[in-house]
Write a protein that holds these residues in place. Sequence first.
Motif, PDB file in Angstrom:
ATOM      1  N   VAL A  12      96.586  12.984   0.120  1.00  0.00           N
ATOM      2  CA  VAL A  12      95.328  13.425   0.014  1.00  0.00           C
ATOM      3  C   VAL A  12      94.633  12.781  -1.222  1.00  0.00           C
ATOM      4  O   VAL A  12      95.013  13.146  -2.387  1.00  0.00           O
ATOM      5  N   PRO A  16      93.861   6.436  -8.294  1.00  0.00           N
ATOM      6  CA  PRO A  16      95.012   5.301  -8.280  1.00  0.00           C
ATOM      7  C   PRO A  16      96.333   5.848  -8.099  1.00  0.00           C
ATOM      8  O   PRO A  16      97.261   5.451  -7.505  1.00  0.00           O
ATOM      9  N   GLY A  18      96.820   8.299  -5.547  1.00  0.00           N
ATOM     10  CA  GLY A  18      96.903   8.182  -4.042  1.00  0.00           C
ATOM     11  C   GLY A  18      97.256   6.842  -3.479  1.00  0.00           C
ATOM     12  O   GLY A  18      97.968   6.724  -2.556  1.00  0.00           O
ATOM     13  N   LEU A  35      93.696  10.422   3.051  1.00  0.00           N
ATOM     14  CA  LEU A  35      92.289  11.065   3.384  1.00  0.00           C
ATOM     15  C   LEU A  35      91.583  11.206   2.106  1.00  0.00           C
ATOM     16  O   LEU A  35      92.131  11.607   1.118  1.00  0.00           O
ATOM     17  N   GLU A  36      90.429  10.575   2.020  1.00  0.00           N
ATOM     18  CA  GLU A  36      89.746  10.660   0.802  1.00  0.00           C
ATOM     19  C   GLU A  36      88.292  11.467   1.144  1.00  0.00           C
ATOM     20  O   GLU A  36      87.483  11.030   2.030  1.00  0.00           O
ATOM     21  N   GLU A  38      85.499  11.334  -0.858  1.00  0.00           N
ATOM     22  CA  GLU A  38      84.498  10.642  -0.995  1.00  0.00           C
ATOM     23  C   GLU A  38      84.192   9.259  -0.252  1.00  0.00           C
ATOM     24  O   GLU A  38      85.127   8.956   0.407  1.00  0.00           O
ATOM     25  N   ARG A 111      85.780   2.105 -13.469  1.00  0.00           N
ATOM     26  CA  ARG A 111      86.795   2.927 -12.472  1.00  0.00           C
ATOM     27  C   ARG A 111      86.238   2.985 -11.045  1.00  0.00           C
ATOM     28  O   ARG A 111      87.028   2.832  -9.960  1.00  0.00           O
ATOM     29  N   ALA A 193      85.533  17.053 -23.735  1.00  0.00           N
ATOM     30  CA  ALA A 193      85.015  15.894 -23.693  1.00  0.00           C
ATOM     31  C   ALA A 193      83.790  15.821 -23.242  1.00  0.00           C
ATOM     32  O   ALA A 193      83.044  16.281 -22.323  1.00  0.00           O
ATOM     33  N   PHE A 195      80.578  12.790 -22.643  1.00  0.00           N
ATOM     34  CA  PHE A 195      80.634  11.212 -22.577  1.00  0.00           C
ATOM     35  C   PHE A 195      79.314  10.647 -21.855  1.00  0.00           C
ATOM     36  O   PHE A 195      78.833  11.045 -21.138  1.00  0.00           O
ATOM     37  N   TRP A 223      86.018   7.921 -28.273  1.00  0.00           N
ATOM     38  CA  TRP A 223      86.520   6.641 -27.833  1.00  0.00           C
ATOM     39  C   TRP A 223      85.151   5.840 -27.712  1.00  0.00           C
ATOM     40  O   TRP A 223      84.047   6.084 -27.339  1.00  0.00           O
ATOM     41  N   PRO A 312      93.076  12.231 -23.281  1.00  0.00           N
ATOM     42  CA  PRO A 312      92.491  11.041 -23.209  1.00  0.00           C
ATOM     43  C   PRO A 312      93.002  10.116 -24.517  1.00  0.00           C
ATOM     44  O   PRO A 312      92.897   8.752 -24.172  1.00  0.00           O
ATOM     45  N   SER A 315      95.244   6.675 -23.445  1.00  0.00           N
ATOM     46  CA  SER A 315      94.932   5.926 -21.981  1.00  0.00           C
ATOM     47  C   SER A 315      96.095   6.184 -21.295  1.00  0.00           C
ATOM     48  O   SER A 315      96.809   5.296 -20.380  1.00  0.00           O
TER      49      SER A 315
HETATM   50  P1  FAD Z   1      91.588  10.884  -9.355  1.00  0.00           P
HETATM   51  O1  FAD Z   1      91.328   9.664  -9.954  1.00  0.00           O
HETATM   52  O2  FAD Z   1      90.732  11.846  -9.895  1.00  0.00           O
HETATM   53  O3  FAD Z   1      91.356  10.704  -7.725  1.00  0.00           O
HETATM   54  C1  FAD Z   1      91.623  12.011  -6.978  1.00  0.00           C
HETATM   55  C2  FAD Z   1      90.961  11.564  -5.595  1.00  0.00           C
HETATM   56  O4  FAD Z   1      90.918  12.499  -4.711  1.00  0.00           O
HETATM   57  C3  FAD Z   1      89.368  11.511  -5.775  1.00  0.00           C
HETATM   58  O5  FAD Z   1      88.991  10.219  -5.344  1.00  0.00           O
HETATM   59  C4  FAD Z   1      88.691  12.567  -5.166  1.00  0.00           C
HETATM   60  O6  FAD Z   1      87.506  12.316  -4.414  1.00  0.00           O
HETATM   61  C5  FAD Z   1      89.891  12.950  -4.054  1.00  0.00           C
HETATM   62  N1  FAD Z   1      89.884  14.115  -3.505  1.00  0.00           N
HETATM   63  C6  FAD Z   1      89.701  15.217  -4.137  1.00  0.00           C
HETATM   64  N2  FAD Z   1      89.810  16.340  -3.518  1.00  0.00           N
HETATM   65  C7  FAD Z   1      89.943  16.016  -2.250  1.00  0.00           C
HETATM   66  C8  FAD Z   1      90.176  16.597  -0.967  1.00  0.00           C
HETATM   67  N3  FAD Z   1      90.204  17.832  -0.746  1.00  0.00           N
HETATM   68  N4  FAD Z   1      90.448  15.901   0.082  1.00  0.00           N
HETATM   69  C9  FAD Z   1      90.518  14.491  -0.103  1.00  0.00           C
HETATM   70  N5  FAD Z   1      90.283  13.759  -1.141  1.00  0.00           N
HETATM   71  C10 FAD Z   1      89.822  14.544  -2.194  1.00  0.00           C
HETATM   72  N6  FAD Z   1      92.970   7.922 -18.247  1.00  0.00           N
HETATM   73  C11 FAD Z   1      93.430   6.795 -18.669  1.00  0.00           C
HETATM   74  O7  FAD Z   1      94.166   6.040 -18.196  1.00  0.00           O
HETATM   75  N7  FAD Z   1      92.528   5.942 -19.567  1.00  0.00           N
HETATM   76  C12 FAD Z   1      91.395   6.627 -20.109  1.00  0.00           C
HETATM   77  O8  FAD Z   1      90.818   6.140 -21.061  1.00  0.00           O
HETATM   78  C13 FAD Z   1      91.235   7.970 -19.724  1.00  0.00           C
HETATM   79  N8  FAD Z   1      90.257   8.689 -20.339  1.00  0.00           N
HETATM   80  C14 FAD Z   1      90.008  10.033 -19.673  1.00  0.00           C
HETATM   81  C15 FAD Z   1      88.965  10.843 -20.651  1.00  0.00           C
HETATM   82  C16 FAD Z   1      88.823  11.975 -20.089  1.00  0.00           C
HETATM   83  C17 FAD Z   1      87.652  12.883 -20.784  1.00  0.00           C
HETATM   84  C18 FAD Z   1      89.477  12.581 -19.100  1.00  0.00           C
HETATM   85  C19 FAD Z   1      89.291  14.090 -18.848  1.00  0.00           C
HETATM   86  C20 FAD Z   1      90.567  11.736 -18.500  1.00  0.00           C
HETATM   87  C21 FAD Z   1      90.806  10.501 -18.872  1.00  0.00           C
HETATM   88  N9  FAD Z   1      91.765   9.776 -18.278  1.00  0.00           N
HETATM   89  C22 FAD Z   1      91.850   8.607 -19.004  1.00  0.00           C
HETATM   90  C23 FAD Z   1      92.488  10.415 -17.255  1.00  0.00           C
HETATM   91  C24 FAD Z   1      92.083   9.944 -15.800  1.00  0.00           C
HETATM   92  O9  FAD Z   1      91.037  10.042 -15.516  1.00  0.00           O
HETATM   93  C25 FAD Z   1      93.185  10.293 -14.854  1.00  0.00           C
HETATM   94  O10 FAD Z   1      94.400  10.656 -15.062  1.00  0.00           O
HETATM   95  C26 FAD Z   1      93.165   9.451 -13.446  1.00  0.00           C
HETATM   96  O11 FAD Z   1      91.778   9.487 -12.847  1.00  0.00           O
HETATM   97  C27 FAD Z   1      93.876  10.178 -12.474  1.00  0.00           C
HETATM   98  O12 FAD Z   1      94.122   9.842 -11.320  1.00  0.00           O
HETATM   99  P2  FAD Z   1      94.447  10.354  -9.735  1.00  0.00           P
HETATM  100  O13 FAD Z   1      94.537   9.392  -8.997  1.00  0.00           O
HETATM  101  O14 FAD Z   1      95.557  11.427 -10.005  1.00  0.00           O
HETATM  102  O15 FAD Z   1      93.151  11.226  -9.637  1.00  0.00           O
END
Ligand code: FAD
Length: 493
Positions: A12, A16, A18, A35-36, A38, A111, A193, A195, A223, A312, A315
Amino acid sequence: MNSTEEFDVVVVGGGPGGSTLAALVAKQGHSVLLLEKEFFPRYQIGESLLPSTIHGVCKLTGADEEIAKAGFPVKKGGTFRWGANPEPWKFEFAVSPRMAGPTSTAFQVERSKFDKILLDNARKVGAEVREGCAVSDIREEGERVTGVRYTDDKGEKREVAARFVVDASGNKSRLNTKLGGHREYSDFFRNLALFGYFEGGKRLPEPSRNNILCVAFDSGWFWYIPLSDTLTSVGAVVRRDMAEKVQGDPEKALQALIDECPMISDYLSPARRVTEGQYGEIRVRKDYSYHHTSYWRPGMMLVGDAACFVDPVFSSGVHLATYSALLAARSINSVLAGTVEEEAAMTEFETRYRREYGVFYEFLMSFYDMHQVEGSYFWEAKKLTRNSSSDIESFVDLVGGVSSGEAALADGEAVAKRLNAQNQEFAEAVEAISDGDNDNWAPLLGSSVVREAMTESSKVQMHASLGEDAEEETPLFEGGLIPSPDGMSWVHA
Ligand code: FAD
C-alpha cells in the motif's frame, strides 16, 4: 464487486518504502501488487538523501542506473552553521574509510522525479503497479491479515487477497491502526516545519556547492537544499506552538524567519520565491516525529513513515524508508521461500528496524544538544541535561534494549548519563574540525554516535557492491538471523 484477485504480497503506497519493497520481492519471482492512491509524478518533501539509499538499496533493486542518469545534483555531504563555532563546518560522506570512493556521495532529488523512477523500476522488475487506487481497509481471518479493500481508478470498490500486506502509505497512514499498538509521538522532536522553493539563490563554494546547508538560529534551524543550478528547497524547523501564527499567513511567517537568520537571508538575497506549479505553495508539516509501538502482526508489516520518522535534520527519512523495506523484503522472501518461520523472520525485521531508528534518534538528539543559545526557548528545550527525565524515558521505551548495543536500557538515569557523555564527545569532535583544518574529518569518526549512525548504512552499501564477497555478518541478537550472500533474504547464522 469484482471477484477477488490473489497475490503473494500487496503493498500500500508507492513512495520510496513501497516501491523498494515491491521491487525486492518481485525480483525473487513472487507476485506483487502495489496500490498507490495518487498518479505519479506527485509532490513529496524529503529531498536530501544518504549514500546507502543510492549505492546500497537502489543497487539491489536495480533502480541505481536510472537514478544516475537523471542528472540530480551530487551531494558530497552537509555544511552546518551549528554548534559553538560561529563559522560553518562541513561533513563529507567520504569521512568513513568503508564508504570512501565513488560511492561516498548521494543526491539532492526532486521527489516527484525520484519517486517516479523508483515506482517505474518496481514495475520493470515485475511488480504490478496500479495508480489512482486508494486502500481503505484490510481483510482479516482471525489473527491474520489476508488482503485489502480499495477503490480503483474508476471509483469501483475492489478486494484483493495476499499472504502479506505491507503498509507503506506514509505519515498519513490509516491502515497502521489495524496493526494493533499505537503511534507514539516524540516530545523531544515535537517541532513544526514551514517550507517553500526559491529560484536563483546563492550556492556554497566548491567543492561543497551541492551540500545540504543547515543553519541554526535563535528560533530553530533552516535547511537549504540545492535541487538544480537555480532551484532551492528552503525550510524552517521551529517550535510546534508557533502553529497558529504560521498557519495564519505562512508566506509572512517564512519571510520573518528568513529575516531572522543572516546566513539564509544572504543566500536568498538574489532569489525569488516560486509561486506556481508543484513548488508554488508554502507548506507546513507538524507532528512528524513518532514511532508505532509494533511494526508487524501475522500477515502485515509497516515500513517507512507508516512506521516511524525522527526529524529532517540529517536526511534519515528516505534512508529509514528504503532500509526498512529491505529488511521487510528479506523477511517476506524468506517466508515465501519456506526457509525461515514467519515469527523468526518478522522478529528479525522488527528488531533491526527498531535498532536503526533508535540509533538515528540518539544521533539526532546529540545533534540538537550540540547547539546552545542561552535564552532561546527552542534551543533550551533541546538541552538534554536540563530536560525533564520524560524525554529519556520515552527514548528508553522507544528503543528497548536494542539501541547502540546497550543491553540494559531500563535505568533512565544511567541512560541520561551515557547520552550526555556521548553528546559532549560529539560536540568536541565538531569543535575540533571547525576550529582547525576544515578538511580533516577524522575527529568525527572518533565520536561514537556518528560511528553508530554510519555503521548499518555502510554494511548495506558493502553488501550491494560486493555481494557474495562481502564480509559475513554476525546476528544482532542471540538466535537471530543474518542476510543471505545476495542480500535478498535471511539465513540462519
Ligand atoms: P511517502 O513518501 O509518504 O509515500 C507514501 C505513499 O503512499 C504516497 O505516494 C501516498 O500517495 C501513498 N498513499 C497514502 N495513503 C494511501 C492509501 N490509502 N492507498 C494507497 N496509497 C496511499 N527525508 C529525507 O531522507 N531527507 C530529507 O531531507 C527529508 N526532509 C524532510 C522534511 C520534513 C519537513 C519532513 C516532515 C520529512 C522529511 N523527510 C526527509 C522524510 C521523508 O519525507 C519521508 O521519510 C519519506 O518520504 C518516507 O517515504 P515513504 O515511502 O515511507 O512514504
